[in-house]
Design an enzyme around this catalytic site. Sequence first.
Site, PDB file in Angstrom:
ATOM      1  N   HIS A   1       8.520   2.169   7.106  1.00  0.00           N
ATOM      2  CA  HIS A   1       8.022   3.559   6.485  1.00  0.00           C
ATOM      3  C   HIS A   1       9.234   4.349   6.101  1.00  0.00           C
ATOM      4  O   HIS A   1       9.069   5.062   5.136  1.00  0.00           O
ATOM      5  CB  HIS A   1       7.307   4.216   7.662  1.00  0.00           C
ATOM      6  CG  HIS A   1       6.025   3.898   7.873  1.00  0.00           C
ATOM      7  ND1 HIS A   1       5.291   3.889   8.864  1.00  0.00           N
ATOM      8  CD2 HIS A   1       5.145   3.729   6.826  1.00  0.00           C
ATOM      9  CE1 HIS A   1       4.184   3.527   8.776  1.00  0.00           C
ATOM     10  NE2 HIS A   1       3.991   3.623   7.427  1.00  0.00           N
TER      11      HIS A   1
ATOM     12  N   GLU B   1       0.118 -14.136 -10.913  1.00  0.00           N
ATOM     13  CA  GLU B   1       0.906 -13.821  -9.531  1.00  0.00           C
ATOM     14  C   GLU B   1       1.239 -15.048  -9.048  1.00  0.00           C
ATOM     15  O   GLU B   1       1.921 -14.978  -7.876  1.00  0.00           O
ATOM     16  CB  GLU B   1      -0.098 -13.245  -8.693  1.00  0.00           C
ATOM     17  CG  GLU B   1      -0.551 -11.715  -9.383  1.00  0.00           C
ATOM     18  CD  GLU B   1      -1.402 -11.060  -8.232  1.00  0.00           C
ATOM     19  OE1 GLU B   1      -0.953 -10.007  -7.656  1.00  0.00           O
ATOM     20  OE2 GLU B   1      -2.658 -11.173  -8.200  1.00  0.00           O
TER      21      GLU B   1
ATOM     22  N   ASP C   1       3.980 -10.357  -6.155  1.00  0.00           N
ATOM     23  CA  ASP C   1       3.355 -11.842  -5.666  1.00  0.00           C
ATOM     24  C   ASP C   1       4.013 -12.694  -6.105  1.00  0.00           C
ATOM     25  O   ASP C   1       4.256 -14.022  -5.591  1.00  0.00           O
ATOM     26  CB  ASP C   1       1.839 -11.924  -5.625  1.00  0.00           C
ATOM     27  CG  ASP C   1       1.290 -11.182  -4.278  1.00  0.00           C
ATOM     28  OD1 ASP C   1       1.470 -11.439  -3.439  1.00  0.00           O
ATOM     29  OD2 ASP C   1       0.157 -10.204  -4.808  1.00  0.00           O
TER      30      ASP C   1
ATOM     31  N   CYS D   1       2.995  -5.761 -14.017  1.00  0.00           N
ATOM     32  CA  CYS D   1       2.645  -4.622 -13.366  1.00  0.00           C
ATOM     33  C   CYS D   1       3.150  -4.643 -11.822  1.00  0.00           C
ATOM     34  O   CYS D   1       2.867  -3.788 -11.041  1.00  0.00           O
ATOM     35  CB  CYS D   1       1.039  -4.664 -13.175  1.00  0.00           C
ATOM     36  SG  CYS D   1       0.233  -5.950 -12.559  1.00  0.00           S
TER      37      CYS D   1
HETATM   38  C1  PEP Z   1       1.844  -7.702  -7.610  1.00  0.00           C
HETATM   39  O1  PEP Z   1       1.581  -8.592  -6.858  1.00  0.00           O
HETATM   40  O2  PEP Z   1       3.043  -7.785  -8.299  1.00  0.00           O
HETATM   41  C2  PEP Z   1       1.097  -6.740  -7.918  1.00  0.00           C
HETATM   42  C3  PEP Z   1       1.205  -5.841  -8.927  1.00  0.00           C
HETATM   43  O3  PEP Z   1      -0.135  -6.608  -6.866  1.00  0.00           O
HETATM   44  P1  PEP Z   1       0.156  -6.209  -5.454  1.00  0.00           P
HETATM   45  O4  PEP Z   1       1.335  -5.611  -5.150  1.00  0.00           O
HETATM   46  O5  PEP Z   1      -1.108  -5.011  -5.507  1.00  0.00           O
HETATM   47  O6  PEP Z   1      -0.155  -7.371  -4.786  1.00  0.00           O
HETATM   48 MG    MG Z   2      -0.577  -8.837  -6.018  1.00  0.00          MG
END
Ligand code: PEP
Ligand code: MG
Length: 554
Positions: A183, A410, A434, A481
Amino acid sequence: MRLSGIGVGRALATGPVRRMPDPLPEPPEGESPADKDAEIARTRSALQQVASELTDRGARAGGDAKDVLDAQALMAEDPTLVDDVIARINQGRTGQRAVHEAFFEFQVMLVGLGGYMAERATDLGDVAQRVIARLTGVPAPGVPESDTPFVLVARDLAPADTALLDLDKVLALITRDGGPTSHTAILARSRSIPAIVGVTEADSLRDGQVVVVDAGTGAIEVDPDESVVADTLRAIEERKAALNAPITAGALADGTKVQLLANIGGVKDVAKAVELGAEGVGLFRTEFLFLDSKSAPTVQQQKEQYISVLKAFPGKKVVVRALDAGADKPLAFLNDSEEENPALGLRGLRVLRVHEDILREQLTALAEADAATDADLWVMAPMVSEPEESEYFTALARELGIRIPGVMVEVPSAALLAPQILESADFVSIGTNDLTQYTMAADRLLGSVAAFQDPWHPAVLKLVAEVGAAGAAAGKSVGICGEAAADPGLAVVLVGLGAKSLSMTPAALADVRAELLTVTLEEAKTRAAAALGASSAAGARAAAAAATKVPASA
Ligand code: PEP
Ligand code: MG
């Protein structure tokens, strides 16, 4: 002397150290209360007072801090724990000893569960300290008072402390414990406080010692030369200026466009994204809307949520991800099986496929929301590992009225087969969180392997390069992303590897926007090539930084 840990955010800070006082001593064994009923009443009241104090702090802090503190308040009133405390008082313990024992036992159990649960053990320990402080009439350990700004050093920070830190006084945080999902890290990120967690040698820092904290690299320089302090102060001023620069569309120095988008979890995040100049949404994590739902949301419920987000971005791209349930984000109505390794299990598109009715309903709700608004809706599937899954998802999405279906990359297999995936998908978006976890075989929730979870690793960058090349060959959009897009230096490298859009937490947009404007596409490619040639994440960082000096024509 240099110390290192896991950096949170990218900011720099410098100032003198102030240490957080150490935890309260363990309440002694062998003391008994004179009146057990009175002791129980006194202890119950202390637990309730701590719960309401935490709730009040949460209400004052708002945002993510409120959720964290509300969860802590619930711990103080957890019926199982309260019953355990009372049973121990009935066996002859004092209230403070009973609280210590009951909470400690529960903490050990959470630590045994590992990952996210283990990191919640710190929060539980903080609740126990607050209750014991009340029962023994001493102040709860807290942030030291100071008239001048300082760098706060602690074993770990309780959410209650982090949430209400005075940002005029606390320049940065350094903690000995805590991982990337503790946290301290989450709240520091959401309050834009530079922080370095998991600094194993933090106990060696003394009050008054000057440090330079570089959250971007996770390095702490202790007793630095005056010139280093002066350079740091200059860099801090430059960064402030960059943050205050006018908001422009994302672009490189030569005018090459790089769309800068926001990662959001629902309509609550939209205002910040718009205010900070997001050109749209690159990742709407729809599972965040339903983390507490026991049953699948209806089409109507979903449609309302989607419309409220899409309405905020007329004419702009909004990339919505189908429910990514499982592993770190379990949903009660989708993940019902016990799995030894949920990150490698039935998650993301795999579980949606098993419950195709839920996927169909979500896609229907999205298509209806699209028809009711003017946003440019793109929809993608999470956790795709082979081309056939992309064919399945995109065909179903088109059948249900989605105009632009795509998939996330991913998993290394998806990156390696990006050309085949792009035969069916209209676009791909690389989830570097991921992708790093699966490339490096390092659980993203586990602090003990945090050093492996570095998206600068050339193995991860090679996979990104494969996807970038496949996107260019197919003439289709490749976006990023994951958190990597929020690291300005890495953002440049990702563009050099072929990313056309970068999506990130809105707080990171200004830094990334400013950094992109400092390089041409040729320079970005030069840095990317240098990083790809390295053999470690640290090596890739260093190689990219050194390549900056190479003229664009080299
Ligand atoms: C990722 O895995 O980079 C992603 C954008 O999705 P999340 O972090 O929600 O798994
Ligand atoms: Mg992900």
